[in-house]
Scaffold this motif. Structure first.
Motif, short mmCIF file in Angstrom:
data_model
loop_
_atom_site.label_atom_id
_atom_site.label_comp_id
_atom_site.label_asym_id
_atom_site.label_seq_id
_atom_site.Cartn_x
_atom_site.Cartn_y
_atom_site.Cartn_z
N VAL A 119 -9.78 16.68 15.82
CA VAL A 119 -10.69 15.70 16.40
C VAL A 119 -11.50 15.12 15.25
CG1 VAL A 119 -12.65 15.35 17.95
CG2 VAL A 119 -10.80 16.91 18.61
N VAL A 120 -11.52 13.78 15.16
CA VAL A 120 -12.23 13.12 14.06
C VAL A 120 -13.51 12.43 14.50
CG1 VAL A 120 -10.18 12.85 12.60
CG2 VAL A 120 -10.74 11.07 14.25
N CYS A 121 -13.61 12.11 15.81
CA CYS A 121 -14.81 11.44 16.32
C CYS A 121 -14.76 11.39 17.84
CB CYS A 121 -14.91 10.02 15.77
SG CYS A 121 -13.62 8.90 16.35
N ILE A 122 -15.79 10.78 18.42
CA ILE A 122 -15.84 10.54 19.87
C ILE A 122 -16.08 9.05 20.05
CG2 ILE A 122 -17.25 10.85 21.95
CD1 ILE A 122 -17.88 13.65 21.03
N ILE A 132 -11.26 11.61 19.81
CA ILE A 132 -10.18 10.90 19.13
C ILE A 132 -9.58 11.84 18.09
CG2 ILE A 132 -9.55 8.83 17.81
CD1 ILE A 132 -10.80 8.35 20.69
N GLU A 133 -8.26 12.00 18.17
CA GLU A 133 -7.55 12.89 17.25
C GLU A 133 -6.94 12.08 16.11
OE1 GLU A 133 -4.79 14.97 19.75
OE2 GLU A 133 -6.36 16.24 20.59
N ALA A 134 -6.73 12.76 14.97
CA ALA A 134 -6.20 12.10 13.78
C ALA A 134 -4.77 11.61 13.98
CB ALA A 134 -6.25 13.06 12.59
N GLU A 135 -3.95 12.36 14.68
CA GLU A 135 -2.54 12.05 14.93
C GLU A 135 -1.68 11.98 13.69
OE1 GLU A 135 -2.44 8.58 17.44
OE2 GLU A 135 -3.35 9.65 19.13
N VAL A 136 -2.24 12.29 12.53
CA VAL A 136 -1.47 12.40 11.28
C VAL A 136 -2.04 13.56 10.48
CG1 VAL A 136 -0.87 9.94 11.11
CG2 VAL A 136 -2.94 10.77 10.01
#
Length: 163
Positions: A119-122, A132-136
């Protein structure tokens, strides 16, 4: 907690059905969806306020006033690096938050290593707090927006140097 894609699918299913109310509880979290009319938004509320960012109520503004524009320095920096780095983009219009609450550390900083599930942010939209996830997999090289800033659908939030 449900992922944003799962919440979106539930919203679509409820919208297409005659269901007026839906409640989902799991491990101390609660998602409550109510259908009042075809115009009003569906809302969800976290059970534990410590795990969510508290947003101040505001009146809706016309779309022309809601647009968030990066400053020219950020824009130039992003254009130079856009080819060599992966962009994590906002999946929706909302308010960007770097941490789950004002008194907790940010999910990531420049130099943080992330993987697909990090998770990088909301992004908060209609009082729904979407992780929100990085997905990479890689390293955060730049944070493109400020905490509390309004973001648009598809707007780049982070640049990631992929492994």
């Amino acid at each position: 907690m449900l992922k944003i894609e799962e919440i979106r699918e539930i919203i679509k299913l409820i919208d297409q059905s005659s269901i007026e109310e839906f409640v989902y509880k799991h491990e101390g979290s609660k998602v409550e969806l109510k259908k009042r009319s075809s115009i009003q938004p569906v809302q969800a509320q976290p059970i534990h306020p410590a795990s969510a960012v508290v947003a101040q109520p505001s009146t809706p503004a016309p779309a022309t006033e809601v647009t968030a524009q990066p400053n020219s320095e950020q824009e130039n920096s992003s254009q130079v690096q856009s080819d060599q780095y992966h962009k994590i983009v906002s999946p929706m219009v909302g308010t960007f938050y770097r941490a789950s609450s004002p008194d907790t550390p940010a999910y990531v900083e420049v130099g943080s290593t992330v993987n697909e599930d990090s998770v990088v942010c909301i992004v908060e939209a209609m009082k729904l707090f979407n992780e929100i996830e990085a997905e990479v997999e890689g390293e955060i090289v730049e944070i493109l927006v400020k905490d509390g800033q309004l973001v648009e659908y598809g707007q780049p939030l982070f640049l990631v140097k992929q492994k």
